[in-house]
Structures are given as C-alpha cells and as structure tokens.
Motif scaffolding. Structure first.
Motif, mmCIF file in Angstrom:
data_model
loop_
_atom_site.group_PDB
_atom_site.id
_atom_site.type_symbol
_atom_site.label_atom_id
_atom_site.label_comp_id
_atom_site.label_asym_id
_atom_site.label_seq_id
_atom_site.Cartn_x
_atom_site.Cartn_y
_atom_site.Cartn_z
ATOM 1 N N ALA A 284 0.842 -1.208 0.000
ATOM 2 C CA ALA A 284 0.000 0.000 0.000
ATOM 3 C C ALA A 284 0.875 1.257 0.000
ATOM 4 O O ALA A 284 0.565 2.245 -0.676
ATOM 5 C CB ALA A 284 -0.923 -0.010 1.209
ATOM 6 N N LEU A 285 2.006 1.195 0.729
ATOM 7 C CA LEU A 285 2.913 2.352 0.755
ATOM 8 C C LEU A 285 3.490 2.604 -0.648
ATOM 9 O O LEU A 285 3.555 3.748 -1.120
ATOM 10 C CB LEU A 285 4.040 2.125 1.776
ATOM 11 C CG LEU A 285 5.059 3.247 1.885
ATOM 12 C CD1 LEU A 285 4.422 4.534 2.405
ATOM 13 C CD2 LEU A 285 6.218 2.851 2.822
ATOM 14 N N VAL A 286 3.897 1.514 -1.301
ATOM 15 C CA VAL A 286 4.444 1.660 -2.666
ATOM 16 C C VAL A 286 3.384 2.289 -3.579
ATOM 17 O O VAL A 286 3.667 3.242 -4.322
ATOM 18 C CB VAL A 286 4.924 0.285 -3.222
ATOM 19 C CG1 VAL A 286 5.284 0.380 -4.697
ATOM 20 C CG2 VAL A 286 6.101 -0.234 -2.401
ATOM 21 N N ARG A 287 2.169 1.779 -3.475
ATOM 22 C CA ARG A 287 1.091 2.342 -4.318
ATOM 23 C C ARG A 287 0.864 3.813 -3.981
ATOM 24 O O ARG A 287 0.702 4.652 -4.871
ATOM 25 C CB ARG A 287 -0.205 1.548 -4.124
ATOM 26 C CG ARG A 287 -0.283 0.333 -5.052
ATOM 27 C CD ARG A 287 -1.690 -0.253 -5.092
ATOM 28 N NE ARG A 287 -2.039 -0.853 -3.816
ATOM 29 C CZ ARG A 287 -1.780 -2.120 -3.481
ATOM 30 N NH1 ARG A 287 -1.192 -2.913 -4.349
ATOM 31 N NH2 ARG A 287 -2.119 -2.583 -2.309
ATOM 32 N N GLY A 288 0.926 4.143 -2.684
ATOM 33 C CA GLY A 288 0.743 5.535 -2.254
ATOM 34 C C GLY A 288 1.800 6.427 -2.889
ATOM 35 O O GLY A 288 1.499 7.519 -3.399
ATOM 36 N N VAL A 289 3.048 5.962 -2.890
ATOM 37 C CA VAL A 289 4.142 6.745 -3.484
ATOM 38 C C VAL A 289 3.882 6.916 -4.985
ATOM 39 O O VAL A 289 4.001 8.014 -5.542
ATOM 40 C CB VAL A 289 5.512 6.062 -3.214
ATOM 41 C CG1 VAL A 289 6.612 6.697 -4.048
ATOM 42 C CG2 VAL A 289 5.856 6.115 -1.726
ATOM 43 N N MET A 290 3.469 5.822 -5.638
ATOM 44 C CA MET A 290 3.266 5.888 -7.086
ATOM 45 C C MET A 290 2.107 6.818 -7.461
ATOM 46 O O MET A 290 2.117 7.436 -8.515
ATOM 47 C CB MET A 290 2.993 4.492 -7.654
ATOM 48 C CG MET A 290 3.963 3.476 -7.134
ATOM 49 S SD MET A 290 5.060 2.698 -8.278
ATOM 50 C CE MET A 290 4.210 2.584 -9.727
ATOM 51 N N GLU A 291 1.132 6.910 -6.563
ATOM 52 C CA GLU A 291 -0.050 7.728 -6.889
ATOM 53 C C GLU A 291 0.082 9.194 -6.468
ATOM 54 O O GLU A 291 -0.600 10.049 -7.001
ATOM 55 C CB GLU A 291 -1.299 7.131 -6.212
ATOM 56 C CG GLU A 291 -1.823 5.913 -6.960
ATOM 57 C CD GLU A 291 -2.695 5.019 -6.081
ATOM 58 O OE1 GLU A 291 -3.143 5.493 -5.015
ATOM 59 O OE2 GLU A 291 -2.892 3.852 -6.469
ATOM 60 N N ASN A 292 0.941 9.459 -5.488
ATOM 61 C CA ASN A 292 0.936 10.811 -4.900
ATOM 62 C C ASN A 292 2.203 11.635 -5.113
ATOM 63 O O ASN A 292 2.260 12.780 -4.655
ATOM 64 C CB ASN A 292 0.695 10.705 -3.383
ATOM 65 C CG ASN A 292 -0.698 10.184 -3.099
ATOM 66 O OD1 ASN A 292 -1.666 10.874 -3.352
ATOM 67 N ND2 ASN A 292 -0.782 8.964 -2.605
ATOM 68 N N VAL A 293 3.225 11.041 -5.717
ATOM 69 C CA VAL A 293 4.477 11.798 -5.861
ATOM 70 C C VAL A 293 4.593 12.338 -7.293
ATOM 71 O O VAL A 293 4.710 11.553 -8.245
ATOM 72 C CB VAL A 293 5.705 10.920 -5.505
ATOM 73 C CG1 VAL A 293 7.003 11.672 -5.761
ATOM 74 C CG2 VAL A 293 5.618 10.464 -4.048
ATOM 75 N N PRO A 294 4.562 13.662 -7.450
ATOM 76 C CA PRO A 294 4.694 14.222 -8.808
ATOM 77 C C PRO A 294 6.028 13.804 -9.421
ATOM 78 O O PRO A 294 7.058 13.834 -8.753
ATOM 79 C CB PRO A 294 4.644 15.734 -8.581
ATOM 80 C CG PRO A 294 4.121 15.927 -7.193
ATOM 81 C CD PRO A 294 4.388 14.689 -6.419
ATOM 82 N N GLY A 295 5.991 13.391 -10.659
ATOM 83 C CA GLY A 295 7.216 13.039 -11.389
ATOM 84 C C GLY A 295 7.638 11.593 -11.201
ATOM 85 O O GLY A 295 8.613 11.135 -11.797
#
Ligand code: KIV
Ligand code: ZN
Length: 547
Positions: A182-193
C-alpha cells in the motif's frame, strides 16, 4: 506485459555491515566479478567515506568490474558525495546513492532536524550528486515508519532535484506485506514526477518478511529490488537475492515478472560469499541451503524418483548446483590446476597459484579423490590471503594421552618473520595461543566451528572462528585436511581482518573532511572535470541517437 525487475545487489555494502564481516579489496573485487557473472543490474560496492579501505575497494570495483551499474553510498553531506564520486569515477556506469531519514524517530532523536530541514537536505544532496553523475538514487531511510504525506513531499523534492531512482526502505523490517504494498502504491499515486524514475525497495528481515515484502512491493509497481546474497545485512539481514530471483523465476505465472539474472550462477555466488564472509549458510536455507534439494523421507524420495516434479518446484541445475565431479589427481600439474581454476572463475597471481599448487599436491597425497569443492576451498583460502598481512609459513603441534598439547608457529608479514611456541588446553588452543604470542595481538575467542567440505574421513576441514579484538567482532575462516592447520589459518585470517579494519593500529577510520588543504582539493577538481566531460559526451550521444 511481463515486467522486468532490476536486481540491485547490496552484499558488498549493507551485507558487509553484518557483524564481523570485513572484506578486503581483493575479496570485494572477487565477489563483484562473480555478481557481474550472475548478471545483476546494480552492484552497491560500498560506502566510500566510511573507511579508507572501503574507499579503495569501491574504487577497485569501479575500475575492474564491467557490466552492471556500480553504485556507492553517501549520506547527504557534500563530503560523503565527493568521496563517493572519487571512488566511482572510473566506473562505466556510476550511480551515487544518497540517503536521509524521514521518520519522526530518526529526525527527532538521531538527526535532530526538523522536517523542513530534512526536505532541504535531501533536495540539496541530490542536486549536488547530479553534478557528478547522471544517475542518482535517493533513499528515505525508515520510510515505513515515516508520515506518508511527508515522505511524498521528500520524494517529490528529490525527483525535482534530479534523482533517477527513488528507494523505499523498510530499514527496521517493520512492515507487513499488504502495508508495504500500500505504501508503494501511495508513493506511485501521490508523488509528482514518479513516472519518470525507477521505484526501488530495500527490505530488512527483522520479522522474517524481507522477501515477502519485496515481492509484494514489486507486485504493487516497484521496479527495482535491493537484496543481498545469502540474505546478509544489518541485524537479521536484507532480502535474500537468491530467494527473490527464484520466486520471480519459478512463479512467473503468478507474478508476470522477470529478471536479467543468470540463475545458474546462484549457487557459486552463494558459496563464494559464504566462504569469504565467514557466514555459513544454514542447511535448510531456501534455494542455496545444503538441504534445499535433499529429499529425506521415503515417500518424497519415491515420488522424485518416479517424477521429479512431484516434490521439486525448481531443479538444482537451475541454480547451478551440479554434482562435484572429480577431475584432478596427484599427477596433475600446475597448468592443469591453473586451467581448472580459471574455468571455475578463479584467477590467482603467480605466487597465489604456486601456494595453491603446493596445497593441492599435499591434499592429493592424502586424499584419493579431489573434488571441485576441495579446489574451490584452496582457491578461496588464497584469495583471503594478502601479501601485506600475516601469512602462515609453518606450524607444528603435538598432543597425546597424558601429554601436554604444544604448538610452534612461524608467520611472516611483509618480509618479517614472527615465531612463537605455546602450550594449551588442546592442540587448537595451543596453536591459537602461539599465534597470539607471535603477532602480539590481544583477542578473545567468541566462537569456533568446524565442518567438513566434502564427505568422508579424509575430507577437508573448514573452520570458522569469531574473535573479539578491541571490542570489535571479527570472523576468520580457514581450510585444510588437517583441522589444527585449518584452525590456525582461520585464526590468522580473523587477525588479518582486524588489521585491515585498523583495529590493531587504533587508526581513526573515518576520513577527514576534504575541505581542508589544497592537496585534497585537487582530485575533486579532476573529478568535477571528468564529470562535466562525461555529461557533455552523454548529451552528445543522446543527440546522435535522436538524430
Ligand atoms: O536500510 C536502509 O535504510 C539502508 C539505506 C541506506 C538504504 O540501508
Ligand atoms: Zn539497509
């Protein structure tokens, strides 16, 4: 579409942080060359600023090992990054890996910095590292215990500053697979660039979940997995490379992933790392343990004999485990030994070859059959032995019922001889005490272990010794058909590791800040020049390939 997962090997950096491991330059190069044969994508060769010997080892790997990306670790200080670049500047494809903690625990109690300061430090470090290299990895240490919203901001800042890889470490091995995914998905969805960079994961094994977490992360979209051979690393270790690769390989149906690793080199890599680090592989270890392909119960044996796949989900050949055939005997000469060693991937210099040949002949006089494992053990013992360190030239020991065990040793180091005799509680004790007397080292024995390399009473003994030297743990290993001699070799090997670590000379390990003194500044200028030349030529070739 099948996803290609990059395998980032950190055996020589995080793996080497396991207690007691201290690899010398030659051993690091030897392992790095084997990792290149294994075809990993990235080799993290070390942490150059941590010690002069690590700096030299990373430099040697960068100069000699071709194929994988060569990476060096650096904190966010400019000084660390300068040293990382100086060690890496000879690599075909260098990568600077800079890291900074983002969890409240670390920021507040260890770094004593505010989140705002941490964000700025991360941004500044990545931008600084990009002055030297095209590829920069940024790790948010203790990511799994960090506030996700803050983590996203730090990663976004690092990407904006030029990071090409974003690493999500589970530094303390705390996460569960579903949480980590879930953390990985969060990073992929919320980090610009984030779509422009490679998302990497780095899992520790404190709760035995490092491999499961890494695979869960890859299924959630991470494209690089950081791992170490035999699962070596801080505390309970890192995710085990061989397990990650074989899961991906064996369960392609469920993962739809692939790696570039040549799985047939796995077993040899595991043995090399085990022999050179002194960390034995537990017999029931997945993929590379001695029992990984052994079927003990009658029902299992019956099944495997009828059809292998009844109880085997991968074959021993897939990981390079082949029966050690006998191929050299007492009539074989130097050339045959050299050729066979080279075929096995061991390139000894003339002196090393001569010593290996003498030991081979001695062994051939004692044993009827010499196996691949015997030859490999002798070669590895030679790789462990460096000219500038203590060498065993001679030893004699005697004991018997009612007699006092006594031993005499003669060692040499850089042309000087060191001799001593001692009695002891047994022959091993006597020989170790004689070595201490000869070298004048103060050390306490913490652990002693002996195992046979091959089967049979004439097998070579493989001794592992753990010593406490000046409050530091060092591990040594030695082999010989005579276990007293194997013990002496292991003891000397442990002392040599203490010498390499600078424990005996009481030298300060950390390198001084480079900013003082013009002499230190010169290489930095040279490096910067090379970096800008490298960047210019990279830009040129990019233009060419577009055209
Ligand atoms: O475990 C960790 O967080 C690390 C970083 C340096 C990536 O080893
Ligand atoms: Zn780590």
């Amino acid at each position: 579409m099948t996803e290609r997962i990059y395998i980032f090997d950190t055996t020589l950096r995080d793996g080497e942080q396991a207690p007691g491991i201290s690899l010398n330059q030659r051993e690091k190069v030897e392992i790095a060359e084997q990792l290149a044969r294994l075809e990993v994508d990235v080799i993290e060769a070390g942490f150059p600023v941590s010690s002069p010997s690590d700096f030299e080892a990373v430099k040697a790997v960068a100069k000699t090992v071709k194929g994988p990306v060569i990476c060096a670790l650096a904190r966010t200080d400019r000084n660390d990054i300068d040293w990382a670049w100086e060690a890496l500047m000879y690599a075909e494809r260098p990568l600077i890996h800079t890291f900074l903690s983002t969890s409240e625990y670390h920021m507040k109690y260890q770094l004593k910095k505010t989140p705002k300061q941490v964000l700025e430090m991360a941004r500044e470090a990545v931008a600084y590292a990009r002055k030297y290299v095209e590829n920069v990895e940024f790790s948010a240490m203790d990511a799994t215990r960090s506030d996700p919203a803050f983590l996203y901001q730090v990663y976004a800042a690092a990407i904006k500053a030029g990071a090409t890889v974003i690493n999500i470490p589970d530094t303390v091995g705390y996460a569960l697979p579903d949480e980590f995914a879930a953390l990985v998905r969060g990073v992929m969805e919320n980090v610009p660039g984030i779509e422009k960079v490679v998302v990497s994961v780095h899992c520790h094994n404190d709760l035995g979940l490092a491999v499961a977490n890494s695979i869960a992360a890859a299924k959630a979209g991470a494209r690089q997995i950081e791992c170490a051979v035999n699962g070596l690393g801080e505390r309970a270790g890192n995710a085990s490379l061989e397990e990650i690769v074989m899961i991906i390989n064996t369960r392609r149906d469920a993962t739809d992933m692939t790696t570039g690793v040549n799985t047939r080199e796995i077993y040899q890599t595991s043995r090399l790392v085990s022999m050179l680090t002194g960390y034995n592989v537990q017999p029931n270890k997945a993929v590379v343990g001695e029992n990984a392909f052994a079927h003990e119960s009658g029902i299992h044996q019956d099944g495997v004999l009828k059809h292998r796949q009844t109880y085997e989900i991968m074959s021993p050949e897939d990981v390079g485990l082949v029966e050690s055939e006998i191929y050299l005997g007492k009539h074989s000469g130097r050339h045959a030994l050299k050729a066979k060693l080279e075929e096995m991937g061991f390139y000894l210099d003339d002196k090393g070859l001569e010593r290996a040949f003498i030991r081979f002949k001695e062994l051939a006089g004692k044993k009827k059959e010499i196996s691949v494992k015997d030859i490999e053990a002798i070669a590895l013992d030679e790789i462990r032995t460096l000219e500038e360190l203590f060498q065993l030239d001679y030893m004699q020991s005697s004991s018997g019922t009612g007699a006092i065990p006594i031993a005499a040793v003669k060692l040499s180091r850089e042309g000087k001889s060191y001799e001593a005799t001692s009695t002891g509680d047994g022959q091993v004790d006597a020989v170790c005490k004689a070595i201490l007397k000869a070298t004048k080292v103060k050390a306490k024995l913490k652990a002693y272990q002996v195992q046979a390399i091959t089967k049979g009473l004439d097998a070579m003994g493989d001794v592992t010794i753990k010593l406490d030297v000046e409050g530091h743990e060092v591990v040594g290993r030695g082999v010989s058909p005579d276990i007293i001699e194997a013990s002496a070799r292991a003891y000397i090997n442990a002392i040599n590791r203490a010498v390499q670590k600078g424990l005996l000379e009481k030298k300060k390990l950390a390198l001084k800040a480079r900013s003082s003194g013009a002499a230190k500044k010169a290489p930095a200028k040279k490096a910067a020049k090379k970096a800008s030349a490298a960047k210019k030529s990279a830009k040129k070739s990019a233009k060419k390939s577009k055209a």
